[in-house]
Design a protein around this motif. Structure first.
Motif, mmCIF file in Angstrom:
data_model
loop_
_atom_site.group_PDB
_atom_site.id
_atom_site.type_symbol
_atom_site.label_atom_id
_atom_site.label_comp_id
_atom_site.label_asym_id
_atom_site.label_seq_id
_atom_site.Cartn_x
_atom_site.Cartn_y
_atom_site.Cartn_z
ATOM 1 N N PRO A 15 -1.210 -0.604 -2.405
ATOM 2 C CA PRO A 15 -1.556 -0.510 -0.980
ATOM 3 C C PRO A 15 -2.847 0.285 -0.788
ATOM 4 O O PRO A 15 -3.276 1.022 -1.684
ATOM 5 C CB PRO A 15 -0.359 0.210 -0.359
ATOM 6 N N GLN A 16 -3.437 0.147 0.393
ATOM 7 C CA GLN A 16 -4.780 0.669 0.633
ATOM 8 C C GLN A 16 -4.903 2.166 0.335
ATOM 9 O O GLN A 16 -5.825 2.615 -0.354
ATOM 10 C CB GLN A 16 -5.177 0.399 2.089
ATOM 11 N N ASN A 17 -3.904 2.924 0.807
ATOM 12 C CA ASN A 17 -4.033 4.379 0.653
ATOM 13 C C ASN A 17 -3.930 4.809 -0.803
ATOM 14 O O ASN A 17 -4.478 5.840 -1.194
ATOM 15 C CB ASN A 17 -2.975 5.092 1.505
ATOM 16 N N LEU A 18 -3.225 4.008 -1.625
ATOM 17 C CA LEU A 18 -3.132 4.347 -3.044
ATOM 18 C C LEU A 18 -4.327 3.807 -3.816
ATOM 19 O O LEU A 18 -4.830 4.441 -4.734
ATOM 20 C CB LEU A 18 -1.838 3.803 -3.639
ATOM 21 N N ALA A 19 -4.792 2.618 -3.434
ATOM 22 C CA ALA A 19 -5.925 2.006 -4.159
ATOM 23 C C ALA A 19 -7.164 2.872 -4.054
ATOM 24 O O ALA A 19 -8.005 2.878 -4.954
ATOM 25 C CB ALA A 19 -6.197 0.609 -3.597
ATOM 26 N N SER A 20 -7.256 3.636 -2.952
ATOM 27 C CA SER A 20 -8.447 4.474 -2.804
ATOM 28 C C SER A 20 -8.451 5.632 -3.791
ATOM 29 O O SER A 20 -9.492 6.233 -4.038
ATOM 30 C CB SER A 20 -8.495 5.021 -1.381
ATOM 31 N N SER A 21 -7.281 5.950 -4.373
ATOM 32 C CA SER A 21 -7.244 7.075 -5.303
ATOM 33 C C SER A 21 -7.519 6.651 -6.742
ATOM 34 O O SER A 21 -7.472 7.472 -7.647
ATOM 35 C CB SER A 21 -5.904 7.774 -5.216
ATOM 36 N N VAL A 22 -7.796 5.356 -6.957
ATOM 37 C CA VAL A 22 -8.188 4.910 -8.298
ATOM 38 C C VAL A 22 -9.660 5.257 -8.493
ATOM 39 O O VAL A 22 -10.516 4.827 -7.714
ATOM 40 C CB VAL A 22 -7.961 3.398 -8.457
ATOM 41 N N GLU A 35 -3.658 13.991 -7.866
ATOM 42 C CA GLU A 35 -2.798 14.297 -6.712
ATOM 43 C C GLU A 35 -1.899 13.118 -6.366
ATOM 44 O O GLU A 35 -0.792 13.291 -5.872
ATOM 45 C CB GLU A 35 -3.641 14.646 -5.471
ATOM 46 N N ARG A 36 -2.381 11.882 -6.615
ATOM 47 C CA ARG A 36 -1.612 10.706 -6.207
ATOM 48 C C ARG A 36 -0.816 10.097 -7.347
ATOM 49 O O ARG A 36 -0.297 8.988 -7.217
ATOM 50 C CB ARG A 36 -2.550 9.640 -5.623
ATOM 51 N N LEU A 37 -0.762 10.782 -8.497
ATOM 52 C CA LEU A 37 -0.108 10.213 -9.688
ATOM 53 C C LEU A 37 1.345 9.826 -9.414
ATOM 54 O O LEU A 37 1.780 8.716 -9.721
ATOM 55 C CB LEU A 37 -0.174 11.231 -10.836
ATOM 56 N N THR A 38 2.093 10.744 -8.789
ATOM 57 C CA THR A 38 3.514 10.474 -8.557
ATOM 58 C C THR A 38 3.702 9.266 -7.652
ATOM 59 O O THR A 38 4.566 8.420 -7.898
ATOM 60 C CB THR A 38 4.178 11.706 -7.918
ATOM 61 N N ASP A 39 2.874 9.173 -6.598
ATOM 62 C CA ASP A 39 3.008 8.049 -5.674
ATOM 63 C C ASP A 39 2.732 6.725 -6.373
ATOM 64 O O ASP A 39 3.473 5.749 -6.211
ATOM 65 C CB ASP A 39 2.025 8.229 -4.503
ATOM 66 N N ILE A 40 1.647 6.696 -7.157
ATOM 67 C CA ILE A 40 1.277 5.452 -7.824
ATOM 68 C C ILE A 40 2.354 5.052 -8.836
ATOM 69 O O ILE A 40 2.761 3.891 -8.923
ATOM 70 C CB ILE A 40 -0.108 5.595 -8.486
ATOM 71 N N ALA A 41 2.837 6.043 -9.617
ATOM 72 C CA ALA A 41 3.868 5.736 -10.615
ATOM 73 C C ALA A 41 5.143 5.243 -9.934
ATOM 74 O O ALA A 41 5.763 4.278 -10.388
ATOM 75 C CB ALA A 41 4.155 6.981 -11.463
ATOM 76 N N ALA A 42 5.530 5.890 -8.827
ATOM 77 C CA ALA A 42 6.738 5.465 -8.109
ATOM 78 C C ALA A 42 6.566 4.055 -7.551
ATOM 79 O O ALA A 42 7.500 3.251 -7.549
ATOM 80 C CB ALA A 42 7.047 6.445 -6.979
ATOM 81 N N PHE A 43 5.345 3.752 -7.093
ATOM 82 C CA PHE A 43 5.087 2.412 -6.562
ATOM 83 C C PHE A 43 5.171 1.370 -7.666
ATOM 84 O O PHE A 43 5.861 0.353 -7.523
ATOM 85 C CB PHE A 43 3.691 2.395 -5.921
ATOM 86 N N LEU A 44 4.501 1.643 -8.811
ATOM 87 C CA LEU A 44 4.488 0.668 -9.902
ATOM 88 C C LEU A 44 5.873 0.484 -10.515
ATOM 89 O O LEU A 44 6.166 -0.547 -11.101
ATOM 90 C CB LEU A 44 3.504 1.110 -10.989
ATOM 91 N N LYS A 45 6.710 1.493 -10.368
ATOM 92 C CA LYS A 45 8.033 1.405 -10.988
ATOM 93 C C LYS A 45 8.891 0.339 -10.317
ATOM 94 O O LYS A 45 9.691 -0.324 -10.970
ATOM 95 C CB LYS A 45 8.726 2.771 -10.900
ATOM 96 N N VAL A 46 8.734 0.158 -9.003
ATOM 97 C CA VAL A 46 9.644 -0.728 -8.284
ATOM 98 C C VAL A 46 8.964 -1.982 -7.730
ATOM 99 O O VAL A 46 9.642 -2.934 -7.357
ATOM 100 C CB VAL A 46 10.326 0.027 -7.114
ATOM 101 N N GLU A 47 7.640 -1.997 -7.658
ATOM 102 C CA GLU A 47 6.930 -3.119 -7.049
ATOM 103 C C GLU A 47 7.233 -4.434 -7.782
ATOM 104 O O GLU A 47 7.075 -4.525 -8.999
ATOM 105 C CB GLU A 47 5.418 -2.824 -7.096
ATOM 106 N N PRO A 48 7.694 -5.468 -7.087
ATOM 107 C CA PRO A 48 7.941 -6.758 -7.751
ATOM 108 C C PRO A 48 6.655 -7.289 -8.373
ATOM 109 O O PRO A 48 5.593 -7.231 -7.770
ATOM 110 C CB PRO A 48 8.424 -7.657 -6.614
#
Lengths: 149, 195, 123
Positions: A15-22, A35-48
């Motif tokens: 999503p946009q707010n996470l893609a900006s942290s790459v 700072e966004r590591l946990t969010d990105i990892a949590a997203f990738l863990k469940v995203e279809p």
């Protein structure tokens, strides 16, 4: 055979707010803001389509100018993998969010990196040395660690 | 972190750290050779000689090894204790998991400071008389890890070592030769010297 | 009649003498100062793979272990009876077969009882 996930695909899926942290896409990993590591990892863990549900290993590297931490993620179901990288420019008090809340297996590996490189994992339930004993001076895998012991 | 019965794991870690630091400070130099008296000419009479012979025969033909192997030289020991090299010939095939039954410690492998208190404790709990064979380069001097922050530079820093077997790892033949040396050493023991 | 037992009495005497001498010889050697003795505090502590024991060692074990032990023994004993029966299967004939099934039936009832009572569940 396990397929290397294309990093462009991951960035598009974020999503946009996470893609900006790459920060950058390299040949062997996706460099992201700590700072966004946990969010990105949590997203990738469940995203279809991603479902990177298995944390294979965490590696800490002392790259002289900065510390790098590599997270190797696998998807058991879809049989692909990707590497997330975090770079810490602050060498005096390096800190990165802990992934122990997402994968319990991260707990011991983060303790190992804390022990040998002195990187603090904030949010870790039991942040202390694992291989060396309490009272050991310094962190021996740092490049500036001397042999004077 | 609480690990039950009101015990905090951090307290245990701190205690462990103190034990290791104390051991490290007390192990600045190697312990002396435990049986230097062997070269001396000792007074023997007919009674002590006979009792000596009987006791030493019993001791050297039933050396029971303590299973406290720390690293890779262990595989050479396993090979030695198995059928091809067969240390059952020397009455040594019994590997004891408790130090109370054992009288020989074969220090097969690299010893880290974190493991050192345990090894020392196991040695201290072994029954008298007891012997130590330092097996392999790491056992003698720390080997290639001698400069390391985590490795004990030789078992003789914390234990009195009787026989040193060089090699990385020593072949089973070398280990057998070392055991043979130890047996010769045991033959020289005498009750006249309080042994 | 009595002389027939004399050999057994002799055997018992030899056994007792052997057993006590095995215990007494090390004690005697120690008292005579022939074998070395270096008592220390560490040596008399409990052996825990070289680690110091943590916390009190006189603690209560969960009683559940005993249920498993008892079940294991009861099922283990079955083999003790089944094996000789299987060896002598042909000579014992149908009577042996029926007897062993009665025996297994009793055991099965006990096993089912334990199951119903929840002895196999870890609580």
């Amino acid at each position: 055979m396990t397929v290397q996930l294309e990093y462009n695909r991951i960035v598009e899926a974020l999503p946009q707010n996470l893609a900006s942290s790459v920060i950058a896409i390299e040949d062997h990993g996706l460099i992201i803001q700590p700072e966004r590591l946990t969010d990105i990892a949590a997203f990738l863990k469940v995203e279809p389509g991603m479902e990177l549900d298995y944390l294979c290993s965490i590696t800490g590297v002392d790259c002289i100018n900065y510390f790098e931490i590599d997270y190797l993620l696998y998807s058991i179901k879809l049989n692909h993998r990707c590497t997330l990288k975090v770079r810490l420019a602050d060498k005096s008090e390096p800190a990165v969010p802990s992934l122990a809340g997402l994968w319990l297996g991260a707990e011991l590996q983060e303790r190992e990196i804390f022990d040998l490189l002195g990187i603090n994992f904030s949010g870790h339930p039991d942040m202390k040395r694992i291989f060396l004993w309490e009272g050991f001076p310094g962190h021996p895998l740092r490049k500036d660690y001397g042999h004077g012991c | 972190m609480e690990i039950g019965s009101g015990i905090n794991s951090m307290d245990l870690d701190l205690h462990e750290g103190h034990v290791i630091e104390d051991l490290k400070n007390s192990a600045a130099s190697a312990l002396p050779e435990p049986s230097r008296w062997l070269d001396e000419e000792i007074e023997r009479n007919i009674i002590t000689t006979t009792v000596d012979k009987l006791l030493n025969w019993g001791r050297k033909t039933s050396l029971w090894t303590e299973t406290s192997f720390t690293a890779c030289c262990t595989f050479e020991f396993i090979s030695t204790s198995s059928s091809r090299f067969d240390i059952a010939r020397f009455g040594m095939e019994v590997l004891r998991s408790s130090p109370r039954h054992a009288d020989l410690m074969i220090t097969a492998g690299t010893l880290t400071w974190k493991m050192a208190p345990q090894i020392k404790r196991v040695y201290e709990q072994m029954a008298e008389p007891k012997w130590v064979i330092a097996m392999g380069a790491c056992g003698i001097s720390g080997g290639i890890f001698a400069d390391s922050y985590a490795v004990v530079p030789g078992y003789n820093r914390i234990l009195p070592v009787d026989v040193y077997i060089p090699g990385c790892p020593p072949r089973p033949e070398a280990l057998l030769a070392g055991i043979e040396l130890l047996r010769k050493k045991i033959e020289k023991r005498s009750i006249a010297k309080g042994n | 009649m009595l002389s027939e037992f004399s050999l057994i009495a002799l055997f018992i005497l030899i056994v007792l003498g052997f057993a006590t001498s095995l215990v007494l010889i090390p004690v005697a050697l120690r008292k005579l100062g022939i074998v070395p003795s270096q008592p220390s505090a560490v040596k008399s502590e409990p052996y825990e793979c070289g680690l110091e024991t943590t916390g009190p060692t006189w603690i209560q074990f969960k009683i559940r272990y005993y249920f498993y032990a008892l079940l294991l023994i009861s099922l283990d004993i079955t083999v003790v009876f089944l094996y000789p029966w299987a060896v002598e299967l042909t000579s014992l004939g149908p009577a042996g077969l029926i007897t062993i099934f009665i025996f297994l039936g009793i055991l099965a009832v006990g096993y089912l009882y334990a199951w119903r009572k929840g002895a196999l569940e870890w609580k």
